[in-house]
Design an enzyme around this catalytic site. Structure first.
Site, PDB file in Angstrom:
ATOM      1  N   TYR A 143       1.027  -1.294   0.045  1.00  0.00           N
ATOM      2  CA  TYR A 143      -0.151  -0.121  -0.088  1.00  0.00           C
ATOM      3  C   TYR A 143       1.238   1.396  -0.112  1.00  0.00           C
ATOM      4  O   TYR A 143       0.139   2.478  -0.609  1.00  0.00           O
ATOM      5  CB  TYR A 143      -1.077   0.233   1.420  1.00  0.00           C
ATOM      6  CG  TYR A 143      -1.938  -1.073   1.043  1.00  0.00           C
ATOM      7  CD1 TYR A 143      -2.143  -1.479   0.168  1.00  0.00           C
ATOM      8  CD2 TYR A 143      -2.771  -1.546   2.319  1.00  0.00           C
ATOM      9  CE1 TYR A 143      -3.119  -2.863  -0.246  1.00  0.00           C
ATOM     10  CE2 TYR A 143      -3.664  -2.110   2.634  1.00  0.00           C
ATOM     11  CZ  TYR A 143      -3.616  -3.114   1.335  1.00  0.00           C
ATOM     12  OH  TYR A 143      -5.292  -3.549   1.544  1.00  0.00           O
ATOM     13  N   LYS A 194       3.784 -14.976   1.634  1.00  0.00           N
ATOM     14  CA  LYS A 194       3.698 -16.259   0.685  1.00  0.00           C
ATOM     15  C   LYS A 194       4.487 -16.461   0.471  1.00  0.00           C
ATOM     16  O   LYS A 194       5.571 -16.029  -1.202  1.00  0.00           O
ATOM     17  CB  LYS A 194       3.147 -15.487  -0.455  1.00  0.00           C
ATOM     18  CG  LYS A 194       1.069 -15.322  -0.355  1.00  0.00           C
ATOM     19  CD  LYS A 194       0.527 -17.090  -0.648  1.00  0.00           C
ATOM     20  CE  LYS A 194       0.666 -16.579  -2.525  1.00  0.00           C
ATOM     21  NZ  LYS A 194      -0.274 -18.491  -2.664  1.00  0.00           N
ATOM     22  N   ASP A 227      -2.388 -18.202   1.434  1.00  0.00           N
ATOM     23  CA  ASP A 227      -4.356 -18.781   0.984  1.00  0.00           C
ATOM     24  C   ASP A 227      -4.469 -19.489   2.397  1.00  0.00           C
ATOM     25  O   ASP A 227      -6.113 -19.576   1.665  1.00  0.00           O
ATOM     26  CB  ASP A 227      -3.824 -18.724  -0.391  1.00  0.00           C
ATOM     27  CG  ASP A 227      -2.293 -19.549  -0.718  1.00  0.00           C
ATOM     28  OD1 ASP A 227      -1.790 -19.191   0.601  1.00  0.00           O
ATOM     29  OD2 ASP A 227      -1.921 -20.567  -1.582  1.00  0.00           O
ATOM     30  N   ASP A 251      -4.874  -7.004   6.074  1.00  0.00           N
ATOM     31  CA  ASP A 251      -6.490  -6.675   5.593  1.00  0.00           C
ATOM     32  C   ASP A 251      -7.641  -7.137   5.243  1.00  0.00           C
ATOM     33  O   ASP A 251      -8.167  -6.878   5.892  1.00  0.00           O
ATOM     34  CB  ASP A 251      -5.802  -5.604   4.213  1.00  0.00           C
ATOM     35  CG  ASP A 251      -7.339  -4.524   3.821  1.00  0.00           C
ATOM     36  OD1 ASP A 251      -8.238  -4.187   4.827  1.00  0.00           O
ATOM     37  OD2 ASP A 251      -6.851  -3.581   3.180  1.00  0.00           O
ATOM     38  N   ASP A 255     -10.381  -8.773   8.006  1.00  0.00           N
ATOM     39  CA  ASP A 255     -11.513  -8.950   7.685  1.00  0.00           C
ATOM     40  C   ASP A 255     -12.672  -9.853   7.583  1.00  0.00           C
ATOM     41  O   ASP A 255     -14.181 -10.378   8.390  1.00  0.00           O
ATOM     42  CB  ASP A 255     -12.310  -7.908   6.367  1.00  0.00           C
ATOM     43  CG  ASP A 255     -12.351  -6.576   6.658  1.00  0.00           C
ATOM     44  OD1 ASP A 255     -11.857  -6.529   7.621  1.00  0.00           O
ATOM     45  OD2 ASP A 255     -12.798  -6.096   5.336  1.00  0.00           O
TER      46      ASP A 255
END
Ligand code: NAD
Length: 371
Positions: A143, A194, A227, A251, A255
């Site tokens: 970001y 990852k 994942d 992020d 959620d």
């Protein structure tokens, strides 16, 4: 006890002042019943600051936040300020606070109170008693990484670019927060990236492993690809204690974990900055995950429990008042077990109450717990 716990309160807009008002009642209760005093001051942020001063966060307000031991934040925004220029929209006030206070560690607990286990989209037995913590790196990664932007190629195609970038110190400092959180809980840390397809993920894994071996050998450290973590969170969420991960994966995963609990009005959060080497304290901001809920603002319908649970986090993480934090959380559990419900968490047979009535029910439980 001297009033040396400086708390700066920023209620904000919409339901913010209503739910923060219920925390103020708990603070008064603690003063009277537990002889714990806070040095409280209050400021304007978001739309209310725009109305009063033409900016969502005045420099003086930022200075007050920087000087406090902890900031208790409500929520900002609403339709009234949607059309004004992007740079002075209400949310910019919160973003500026996070940036200037260098709040790099975002803590999002996902807790399921037994009385609300039916509200989850997962089967009750998968989530009843769930208590996990997602720790998201908040100031680095894709970001913020450079280069970024959208460019036009010579052949006319456009290319969008963002860069995932972390330095070792950024990984180490959030990893340390993760290990320390685990030590205060079930002593288990899951680091998520990852590393199979991203060099930054490989570096993340190596650094976390090194910090664990050198500084926190007592904490059980494991690693998981992001994942797989997303799958595990909806398959068997109770396997986790603390999850530490980067800004982007955090992020999404936070959620996802939040929805396991089924109710936005119940979710607290904390954002922590670097440790001051002389005092050992950290800059910190506590806020509910929900926004300013303009659709129900001013109607006494808001659920104050996310804000109250954010205050419990403030007690635990800024003032090391674990016992008092436990008491607030236990009181929340008790009011839910007694059937008190604001509209957002209503269940069959529940007693529908207003924001203030929920606050009163909570204080009555605190009275019983303190007796
Ligand atoms: P929201 O979280 O404000 O509301 C989403 C839905 O959940 C609404 O129906 C609302 O009534 C309900 N809800 C939220 N909190 C509740 C509570 N405590 N009790 C009962 N019901 C609750 O999200 P939104 O509608 O997308 O955004 C509204 C405004 O809030 C926007 O201006 C947005 O930018 C802002 N916002 C601010 C923050 C923040 O201050 N950190 C976070 C998210 C959104």
């Amino acid at each position: 006890m001297p009033a040396n716990k400086k708390v700066f309160v920023l209620p904000g807009d919409g339901i913010g002042p209503e739910v923060v008002g219920e925390v103020r009642r708990i603070i008064d209760w603690m003063d009277k019943r537990r002889h714990v005093s806070f040095d409280l001051s209050e400021g304007l942020v978001g739309g209310s600051a725009i109305d009063a001063h033409g900016t969502p966060l005045k420099d003086e307000t930022l200075a007050d936040a920087m000087a406090a031991d902890a900031v208790l934040f409500g929520s900002v925004g609403g339709p009234k300020w949607e059309k004004i220029p992007f740079e002075i929209q209400p949310e910019r006030g919160l973003l500026r606070l996070r940036k200037e206070m260098d709040l790099f560690a975002n803590l999002r607990p996902a807790m399921v109170f037994d009385a609300l286990a039916d509200a989850s989209s997962l089967k009750k037995e998968l989530v009843a008693g769930l208590n996990i913590m997602i720790l998201r790196e908040l100031t680095g990664g894709v970001y913020f990484g450079e280069p970024r932007g959208i460019e036009t190629l010579p052949d006319g195609r456009r290319r969008g670019i963002n860069t995932q970038v972390y330095t070792t110190d950024e990984v180490q400092r959030v990893a340390r927060v993760g290990f320390e959180l685990a030590q205060k809980r079930d002593n288990r840390l899951m680091s998520v990236e990852k590393a199979n397809v991203m060099e930054s993920g490989l570096m993340w894994r190596e650094e976390v492993t090194k910090i664990g071996a050198e500084e926190y050998p007592d904490v059980a450290l494991n690693h998981m690809y992001a994942d797989n973590c997303a799958m595990q969170l909806v398959r068997a969420p109770k396997q986790f204690d603390v999850i530490v991960t980067d800004n982007l994966f955090g992020d999404i995963l936070s959620d996802c974990a939040a929805m396991l609990t089924g109710s936005l009005g119940m979710l607290p959060s904390a954002s922590l900055g670097a440790e001051d080497p002389t005092t050992g304290t950290r800059k910190a901001l506590y806020e509910p995950v929900h926004g300013s809920a303009p659709d129900i603002a001013g109607q006494g319908k808001a659920n104050p429990l996310a804000q109250i649970l954010s205050f419990a986090m403030l007690l635990r993480y800024s003032f090391d008042m674990g016992e008092d934090a436990d008491m607030v959380e236990k009181a929340v559990d008790n009011v839910l077990n007694a059937g008190f419900r604001t509209g957002d968490i209503m269940t069959p047979g529940g007693k529908l109450v207003s924001t203030e009535q929920m606050g009163s029910a909570l204080l009555a439980e605190m009275d019983k717990l303190a007796a």
